[in-house]
Scaffold this motif. Structure first.
Motif, PDB file in Angstrom:
ATOM      1  N   TYR A   1       0.846  -1.187   0.000  1.00 49.97           N
ATOM      2  CA  TYR A   1       0.000   0.000   0.000  1.00 49.97           C
ATOM      3  C   TYR A   1       0.887   1.244   0.000  1.00 49.97           C
ATOM      4  O   TYR A   1       1.902   1.281   0.698  1.00 49.97           O
ATOM      5  CB  TYR A   1      -0.887   0.041   1.245  1.00 49.97           C
ATOM      6  CG  TYR A   1      -2.092  -0.865   1.212  1.00 49.97           C
ATOM      7  CD1 TYR A   1      -3.384  -0.339   1.220  1.00 49.97           C
ATOM      8  CD2 TYR A   1      -1.961  -2.253   1.192  1.00 49.97           C
ATOM      9  CE1 TYR A   1      -4.496  -1.167   1.205  1.00 49.97           C
ATOM     10  CE2 TYR A   1      -3.062  -3.082   1.175  1.00 49.97           C
ATOM     11  CZ  TYR A   1      -4.331  -2.537   1.183  1.00 49.97           C
ATOM     12  OH  TYR A   1      -5.430  -3.354   1.157  1.00 49.97           O
ATOM     13  N   VAL A   2       0.486   2.237  -0.771  1.00 50.68           N
ATOM     14  CA  VAL A   2       1.146   3.538  -0.770  1.00 50.68           C
ATOM     15  C   VAL A   2       0.150   4.549  -0.211  1.00 50.68           C
ATOM     16  O   VAL A   2      -1.004   4.613  -0.665  1.00 50.68           O
ATOM     17  CB  VAL A   2       1.564   3.947  -2.204  1.00 50.68           C
ATOM     18  CG1 VAL A   2       2.100   5.362  -2.219  1.00 50.68           C
ATOM     19  CG2 VAL A   2       2.590   2.977  -2.751  1.00 50.68           C
ATOM     20  N   GLU A   3       0.571   5.310   0.778  1.00 48.60           N
ATOM     21  CA  GLU A   3      -0.352   6.284   1.369  1.00 48.60           C
ATOM     22  C   GLU A   3      -0.603   7.439   0.402  1.00 48.60           C
ATOM     23  O   GLU A   3       0.326   8.016  -0.165  1.00 48.60           O
ATOM     24  CB  GLU A   3       0.206   6.839   2.676  1.00 48.60           C
ATOM     25  CG  GLU A   3      -0.767   7.790   3.360  1.00 48.60           C
ATOM     26  CD  GLU A   3      -0.247   8.350   4.666  1.00 48.60           C
ATOM     27  OE1 GLU A   3      -0.814   9.352   5.141  1.00 48.60           O
ATOM     28  OE2 GLU A   3       0.735   7.789   5.204  1.00 48.60           O
ATOM     29  N   ILE A   4      -1.886   7.731   0.204  1.00 48.35           N
ATOM     30  CA  ILE A   4      -2.267   8.921  -0.560  1.00 48.35           C
ATOM     31  C   ILE A   4      -2.299  10.081   0.434  1.00 48.35           C
ATOM     32  O   ILE A   4      -3.205  10.179   1.269  1.00 48.35           O
ATOM     33  CB  ILE A   4      -3.626   8.722  -1.252  1.00 48.35           C
ATOM     34  CG1 ILE A   4      -3.518   7.581  -2.274  1.00 48.35           C
ATOM     35  CG2 ILE A   4      -4.088  10.004  -1.924  1.00 48.35           C
ATOM     36  CD1 ILE A   4      -4.816   7.229  -2.969  1.00 48.35           C
ATOM     37  N   GLU A   5      -1.261  10.902   0.380  1.00 53.84           N
ATOM     38  CA  GLU A   5      -1.068  11.936   1.397  1.00 53.84           C
ATOM     39  C   GLU A   5      -2.077  13.059   1.293  1.00 53.84           C
ATOM     40  O   GLU A   5      -2.386  13.739   2.284  1.00 53.84           O
ATOM     41  CB  GLU A   5       0.359  12.488   1.279  1.00 53.84           C
ATOM     42  CG  GLU A   5       1.417  11.408   1.555  1.00 53.84           C
ATOM     43  CD  GLU A   5       2.765  11.758   0.960  1.00 53.84           C
ATOM     44  OE1 GLU A   5       2.820  12.671   0.105  1.00 53.84           O
ATOM     45  OE2 GLU A   5       3.763  11.117   1.345  1.00 53.84           O
TER      46      GLU A   5
ATOM     47  N   PHE B   1     -15.898   8.252   6.438  1.00 53.77           N
ATOM     48  CA  PHE B   1     -15.848   6.794   6.499  1.00 53.77           C
ATOM     49  C   PHE B   1     -14.574   6.309   7.189  1.00 53.77           C
ATOM     50  O   PHE B   1     -14.615   5.442   8.069  1.00 53.77           O
ATOM     51  CB  PHE B   1     -15.938   6.230   5.083  1.00 53.77           C
ATOM     52  CG  PHE B   1     -15.830   4.727   5.002  1.00 53.77           C
ATOM     53  CD1 PHE B   1     -16.771   3.901   5.613  1.00 53.77           C
ATOM     54  CD2 PHE B   1     -14.794   4.129   4.312  1.00 53.77           C
ATOM     55  CE1 PHE B   1     -16.671   2.521   5.541  1.00 53.77           C
ATOM     56  CE2 PHE B   1     -14.679   2.745   4.229  1.00 53.77           C
ATOM     57  CZ  PHE B   1     -15.631   1.951   4.851  1.00 53.77           C
ATOM     58  N   MET B   2     -13.439   6.875   6.829  1.00 51.29           N
ATOM     59  CA  MET B   2     -12.156   6.376   7.343  1.00 51.29           C
ATOM     60  C   MET B   2     -11.926   6.746   8.804  1.00 51.29           C
ATOM     61  O   MET B   2     -11.209   6.054   9.520  1.00 51.29           O
ATOM     62  CB  MET B   2     -11.014   6.908   6.476  1.00 51.29           C
ATOM     63  CG  MET B   2     -11.007   6.321   5.075  1.00 51.29           C
ATOM     64  SD  MET B   2      -9.592   6.823   4.079  1.00 51.29           S
ATOM     65  CE  MET B   2      -9.849   8.583   3.933  1.00 51.29           C
ATOM     66  N   THR B   3     -12.536   7.829   9.250  1.00 52.94           N
ATOM     67  CA  THR B   3     -12.363   8.247  10.642  1.00 52.94           C
ATOM     68  C   THR B   3     -13.489   7.749  11.537  1.00 52.94           C
ATOM     69  O   THR B   3     -13.471   7.990  12.750  1.00 52.94           O
ATOM     70  CB  THR B   3     -12.274   9.778  10.735  1.00 52.94           C
ATOM     71  OG1 THR B   3     -13.456  10.356  10.146  1.00 52.94           O
ATOM     72  CG2 THR B   3     -11.034  10.303  10.012  1.00 52.94           C
TER      73      THR B   3
ATOM     74  N   GLY C   1      -8.369   3.037   4.417  1.00 56.79           N
ATOM     75  CA  GLY C   1      -7.818   2.390   5.598  1.00 56.79           C
ATOM     76  C   GLY C   1      -8.253   3.132   6.845  1.00 56.79           C
ATOM     77  O   GLY C   1      -9.199   3.931   6.813  1.00 56.79           O
ATOM     78  N   ILE C   2      -7.575   2.887   7.949  1.00 56.80           N
ATOM     79  CA  ILE C   2      -7.912   3.554   9.202  1.00 56.80           C
ATOM     80  C   ILE C   2      -7.284   4.953   9.189  1.00 56.80           C
ATOM     81  O   ILE C   2      -6.067   5.096   9.242  1.00 56.80           O
ATOM     82  CB  ILE C   2      -7.398   2.753  10.417  1.00 56.80           C
ATOM     83  CG1 ILE C   2      -7.864   1.291  10.323  1.00 56.80           C
ATOM     84  CG2 ILE C   2      -7.874   3.397  11.716  1.00 56.80           C
ATOM     85  CD1 ILE C   2      -9.345   1.110  10.240  1.00 56.80           C
ATOM     86  N   ASP C   3      -8.120   5.967   9.038  1.00 58.97           N
ATOM     87  CA  ASP C   3      -7.707   7.384   9.045  1.00 58.97           C
ATOM     88  C   ASP C   3      -6.887   7.789   7.829  1.00 58.97           C
ATOM     89  O   ASP C   3      -6.472   8.950   7.730  1.00 58.97           O
ATOM     90  CB  ASP C   3      -6.909   7.733  10.312  1.00 58.97           C
ATOM     91  CG  ASP C   3      -7.729   7.565  11.582  1.00 58.97           C
ATOM     92  OD1 ASP C   3      -8.963   7.743  11.503  1.00 58.97           O
ATOM     93  OD2 ASP C   3      -7.150   7.239  12.625  1.00 58.97           O
TER      94      ASP C   3
ATOM     95  N   SER D   1      -4.328  -0.175  10.475  1.00 58.88           N
ATOM     96  CA  SER D   1      -3.858   0.671   9.370  1.00 58.88           C
ATOM     97  C   SER D   1      -4.579   0.401   8.052  1.00 58.88           C
ATOM     98  O   SER D   1      -5.358   1.234   7.584  1.00 58.88           O
ATOM     99  CB  SER D   1      -2.347   0.519   9.159  1.00 58.88           C
ATOM    100  OG  SER D   1      -1.652   0.859  10.329  1.00 58.88           O
ATOM    101  N   VAL D   2      -4.330  -0.738   7.416  1.00 61.81           N
ATOM    102  CA  VAL D   2      -4.854  -0.978   6.068  1.00 61.81           C
ATOM    103  C   VAL D   2      -6.102  -1.858   6.088  1.00 61.81           C
ATOM    104  O   VAL D   2      -6.493  -2.418   5.057  1.00 61.81           O
ATOM    105  CB  VAL D   2      -3.772  -1.618   5.170  1.00 61.81           C
ATOM    106  CG1 VAL D   2      -2.622  -0.657   4.969  1.00 61.81           C
ATOM    107  CG2 VAL D   2      -3.267  -2.933   5.753  1.00 61.81           C
ATOM    108  N   THR D   3      -6.741  -2.003   7.237  1.00 62.33           N
ATOM    109  CA  THR D   3      -7.979  -2.780   7.328  1.00 62.33           C
ATOM    110  C   THR D   3      -9.182  -1.869   7.108  1.00 62.33           C
ATOM    111  O   THR D   3      -9.050  -0.668   6.897  1.00 62.33           O
ATOM    112  CB  THR D   3      -8.077  -3.491   8.688  1.00 62.33           C
ATOM    113  OG1 THR D   3      -7.898  -2.528   9.735  1.00 62.33           O
ATOM    114  CG2 THR D   3      -7.001  -4.566   8.807  1.00 62.33           C
ATOM    115  N   MET D   4     -10.374  -2.445   7.160  1.00 63.28           N
ATOM    116  CA  MET D   4     -11.599  -1.729   6.818  1.00 63.28           C
ATOM    117  C   MET D   4     -12.086  -0.859   7.982  1.00 63.28           C
ATOM    118  O   MET D   4     -12.262  -1.354   9.092  1.00 63.28           O
ATOM    119  CB  MET D   4     -12.690  -2.739   6.445  1.00 63.28           C
ATOM    120  CG  MET D   4     -14.029  -2.124   6.086  1.00 63.28           C
ATOM    121  SD  MET D   4     -13.987  -1.170   4.576  1.00 63.28           S
ATOM    122  CE  MET D   4     -13.700  -2.467   3.379  1.00 63.28           C
ATOM    123  N   PRO D   5     -12.311   0.435   7.748  1.00 57.12           N
ATOM    124  CA  PRO D   5     -12.839   1.300   8.816  1.00 57.12           C
ATOM    125  C   PRO D   5     -14.220   0.842   9.275  1.00 57.12           C
ATOM    126  O   PRO D   5     -15.039   0.371   8.485  1.00 57.12           O
ATOM    127  CB  PRO D   5     -12.914   2.674   8.145  1.00 57.12           C
ATOM    128  CG  PRO D   5     -11.974   2.603   6.992  1.00 57.12           C
ATOM    129  CD  PRO D   5     -12.023   1.191   6.514  1.00 57.12           C
ATOM    130  N   GLY D   6     -14.474   0.968  10.573  1.00 54.05           N
ATOM    131  CA  GLY D   6     -15.813   0.752  11.115  1.00 54.05           C
ATOM    132  C   GLY D   6     -16.200  -0.686  11.352  1.00 54.05           C
ATOM    133  O   GLY D   6     -17.258  -0.960  11.910  1.00 54.05           O
TER     134      GLY D   6
END
Length: 878
Positions: A36-40, A145-147, A209-211, A747-752
């Motif tokens: 995974y590459v973070e989209i900043e 969604f992510m937060t 991902g998460i946040d 980190s890279v798992t599903m939010p919520g």
């Protein structure tokens, strides 16, 4: 307490949403790289979605052109009108009918038309592209969604993810050949058999991902048609050195095989009678050679004098081309035009969507199999080469990203204690190391019924597989079974030879009748020796066993007969013991009781497999398996026929009622808890499937006894995904993969949603793929550690392995049952995708079909499929 019917039928109950996200704490912590590459930076504003209609200036398409062509027309129009009508706005297109733009290009109720003259291989066509606003996508919903702010599910953010996927994909299309979210290049490709070659590539997908928002990048491989001479491809397909060898050998079967390979392929016709090259799509082949196919033709030099000539004569007289192989059939294109094979070339960049044969599959596995470090380096290389974060189109959509892989936290939890029978010479209980162990000196926990009535059916050439060789193998097998704990009293079973190309069911019946039975006894097992890995013979054997004879069959390949291998015989023994009612291995009972909180627990596994592409009127099949003991070691299966392509499982209530009754009859206890592992569901379907199927399970319980409400834990299982993890330094195993017991739930798992990736197995080769588990509902309020540990430990109970498996056994068994369903229903003409690869995932996939008679449109209704009653409550599918 016995089950009894309710006083009244309960109404539908509302299903609570997942109770937030929780994380596990057990195990040794270590960092791993994720692909995974973070989209900043990403846009938190509106993106505009447009309906796109591309049509010729005059008339309309009879059939939509290929996606690559549509994309080329759209891109040409964007280049022509960007500075004018589009006012500098960038647009990205899905190659069919949807486009996205970061700014509005026309009013909400207006339509914008763009005209373009498109040149393709020397032919110019005029098109009109009509754009109309379809929706406004607010990407700030991604942040919510992510937060975890707001009750948002993954389906609601899909449009925003699609827009960003297309923005990134539009750049990749310039460098590679793209299909959906996967992109390939011919560099480093290798040829395989049948006119195909294998290409390497990558999949790219924006994932929440998460946040944080991420770009998931994974390696991929695919089969492509080899471009170039069609004549050369035909010789490779039909395995001849020279096309002249095909004279007189073009049987109906050969022509069908050729037509299947060619149908839908784009060709170039090139010869001296035309300028440039003419492109056309193959619709089929002529039934005869071109020296026999004739038509009425009027020679331009002799107007008014039509004559009947063959197509071979036409090319000689019209273009002065004498065909070298006029006996070959011709290709049929638009308006029934016919073109000679030897004048045609296969166009480049065409993906093969059919079924790979055994040789091609082997080549594909070898080609795709790369060590984790090599795959990680390839991913990092393509990120550097594409430099997506600096591409103008990507920046126009407000995206900014690095080229570095993300580090995430993982944990390695301890393996369970595995137990064997008390009569074992070696220690019956031990903790496996590295996810594998051997049975040397150990016996099964519970032997199946003693084998007294069985026979051997040899479906192979008697000249090569002699009776003496078969007897020698049987002696080794019997000895292994006794050492393993399975008692075989009949040590010289009758041996019967059958023809694999003749009436196999009759041969099975004759072998069945050759068994020496006592009054009232029934045959227990047929050991079937197959000539090869021919799936058709295997399917007929299993179909006859499941439907007519009602006898267990243990199939094996004839190549193992000559030199009996004790390890191979031990593997057969494990399968035979499972079928005959035995239990091979167990987990430490006190530990399992603790994990299950001393509640009697029914484990259920469910999967849905669908018809192969193009077989819309054939049924989908759901398989449901349920445990029959307190530790989840033995299972029985239920098959449900569904309408074609339906993901929801009708008749689930009926299936669950059956499994509840069997569990109660076998254990004398009602399940206080049900753990339901559901495979075959994509992330966007989670809520819909959970809401419906959870109610079906609840209704099944209530229908047996009023007020009966066991705790239900509902988990979705996803194996077909593109997430990979790479250990750092020396944290991996000998293959460079994550060790068994590695869990990633941050980190890279599903939010919520409480979800986790689990490496339950030790990879033998290549890069290991974790299984992704999602907890969609849990009445038991289990901690993340409880569910993760339970799922991991169950992976050590797969009945026919002396190693942990990658997939929790209830789902693994459901896969096997679905695979056997193709054998069970082969006489109905049902074609299915591969049970182990067809289940819905992030991206879907291409399956393979089993031939047969087509089903009648509209005739498929949901129903439970019965198998022979003698096998119904056994593990016949092992």
């Amino acid at each position: 307490m016995s089950f009894r019917p309710p006083l009244q039928r309960p109404g539908a109950v509302a299903v609570p949403a997942p109770g937030g996200k929780s994380y596990g704490t057990l195990g040794r912590r270590q960092k791993v790289y994720a692909n995974y590459v973070e989209i900043e930076k990403y846009p938190e504003r509106d993106i505009y979605q447009y309906d796109v209609v591309i049509r010729p200036e005059r008339g309309d398409f009879k059939k939509l052109p290929p996606p690559a062509y549509m994309r080329s027309v759209f891109d040409a129009a964007m280049g022509e009108h960007r500075k004018g009508k589009l006012k500098g706005t960038v647009m990205v297109f899905d190659s069919r009918k949807v486009a996205y733009a970061p700014q509005r290009v026309c009013g909400p109720k207006e339509a914008l038309e763009l005209e373009i003259s498109f040149n393709d291989d020397g032919r110019t066509e005029n098109y009109v592209i009509r754009l109309r606003e379809a929706a406004v996508v607010n990407t700030s919903i991604l942040t919510e969604f992510m937060t975890g702010r707001g009750n948002i599910n993954v389906g609601e953010v899909q449009s925003a993810l699609n827009a960003l996927d297309l923005a990134i994909g539009s750049v990749l299309h310039l460098e590679m050949v793209g299909f959906n979210r996967s992109f390939f290049t011919r560099e480093q490709s290798i040829p395989t058999s049948g006119g195909l070659e294998l290409w390497r590539g990558f999949s790219f997908s924006v994932r929440p991902g998460i946040d944080h928002l991420y770009l998931n990048v994974n390696t991929a491989v695919t089969a492509m048609y080899t471009p170039g001479s069609l004549l050369e491809a035909i010789t490779r397909i039909l395995d001849v050195r020279d096309p002249s060898q095909l004279r007189g050998r073009l049987t109906v079967q050969v022509l069908r095989e050729m037509s299947t390979f060619l149908r839908g392929l784009v060709m170039f016709l090139r010869h001296r009678g035309i300028q440039g090259r003419r492109k056309f799509a193959v619709r089929g082949t002529t039934p005869k050679g071109l020296d026999e196919e004739s038509f009425d033709w009027e020679d331009p030099s002799k107007p008014g004098m039509p004559e009947n000539i063959t197509i071979a004569q036409y090319y000689q007289r019209r273009y002065n081309i004498r065909l070298n192989y006029p006996f070959l059939p011709g290709l049929v294109g638009r308006k029934n035009s016919v073109f000679p094979i030897e004048l045609c070339e296969i166009a480049e960049n065409q993906r093969y969507k059919g079924h790979l044969d055994e040789k091609q599959t082997g080549d594909m596995v070898k080609f795709a199999c790369q060590r984790p470090g090599d795959n990680m380096n390839r991913i990092m290389d393509v990120l550097q080469q594409t430099n997506l974060g600096r591409q103008p189109v990507v920046q126009a959509f407000g995206l900014s990203m690095s080229n570095r892989l993300t580090e995430v936290e993982s944990r390695v939890v301890a393996a369970p204690t595995v137990s064997y029978g008390r009569a074992s010479r070696e220690a019956p209980s031990f903790v496996p190391q590295g996810g594998a162990w051997n049975m040397r000196g150990r016996q099964v926990v519970t032997p199946g019924e003693e084998l007294n009535y069985w026979a051997v059916l040899v479906l192979a050439n008697r000249q090569y597989i002699t009776e003496a060789a078969v007897q020698g193998f049987v002696a080794t097998l019997v000895d292994c079974c006794w050492q393993t704990g399975l008692k075989i009293n009949e040590q010289r079973p009758p041996i019967y030879y059958g023809n694999p190309h003749a009436e196999i069911p009759r041969a099975m019946q004759q072998a069945w009748k050759s068994i020496r039975l006592r009054p009232g006894a029934s045959p227990q097992l047929l050991l079937v020796i197959l000539p090869s890995t021919n799936t058709q013979v295997y399917q007929v054997v299993k179909n006859s066993a499941y439907t007519t004879l009602g006898v267990h069959t243990q199939c094996m390949q004839s190549k193992h007969i000559q030199r009996p291998n004790k390890q191979y015989c031990a593997n057969l023994c494990l399968k035979m013991n499972s079928k005959l009612g035995g239990t091979n291995q167990s987990l430490h009972v006190p530990h399992m009781e603790t994990m299950l909180r001393k509640k009697s627990t029914l484990f259920l596994g469910c999967d849905v497999t669908h018809p192969a592409p193009g077989e819309q009127h054939r049924p989908s099949i759901a398989s449901v398996v349920g445990s029959t003991d307190f530790l989840g070691l033995r299972y029985v299966a239920t098959l449900i026929q569904l309408p074609s392509r339906q993901e929801m499982v009708d008749k689930l209530q009926e299936a669950v009622v059956r499994h509840l009754k069997i569990f109660y009859r076998k254990t004398k206890a009602k399940p206080q808890r049900i753990v339901f592992y559901r495979d075959g569901v994509s992330e966007t379907q989670f809520i819909q499937v959970r809401d419906r199927e959870l109610i079906e399970i609840q209704r099944a319980c209530a229908s047996l006894e009023q007020g009966y409400k066991p705790d239900i834990t509902f988990l979705a299982v996803l194996k077909r995904h593109n997430t990979r993890f790479f250990p750092m330094g020396r944290d991996g195993d000998r293959t460079g993969n994550c060790v068994p017991g590695t869990i990633v739930d941050r980190s890279v798992t599903m939010p919520g949603i409480t979800d986790f990736y689990l490496f339950a197995h030790a990879a033998i080769q290549g890069t290991s793929r974790p299984t992704h588990y999602y907890v969609l509902h849990d009445d038991a309020h289990s901690s993340a550690d409880d569910i993760q540990q339970l799922t991991y430990h169950l992976c050590y109970t797969y009945a026919i392995c002396t190693r942990s498996v990658s997939l929790v056994p209830p789902v693994y068994y459901a896969h096997r049952v679905a695979d056997r369903a193709r054998c069970h229903l082969v006489d109905m003409g049902v074609g299915f995708e591969e049970a182990t690869s067809s289940s819905s995932g992030h991206y879907g996939g291409v399956g393979v079909s089993v031939g047969g008679r087509p089903a009648v449109a509209g005739s498929v209704t949901a129903k439970v499929i019965k198998i022979n009653s003698l096998l119904d409550e056994t593990m016949y599918f092992m």
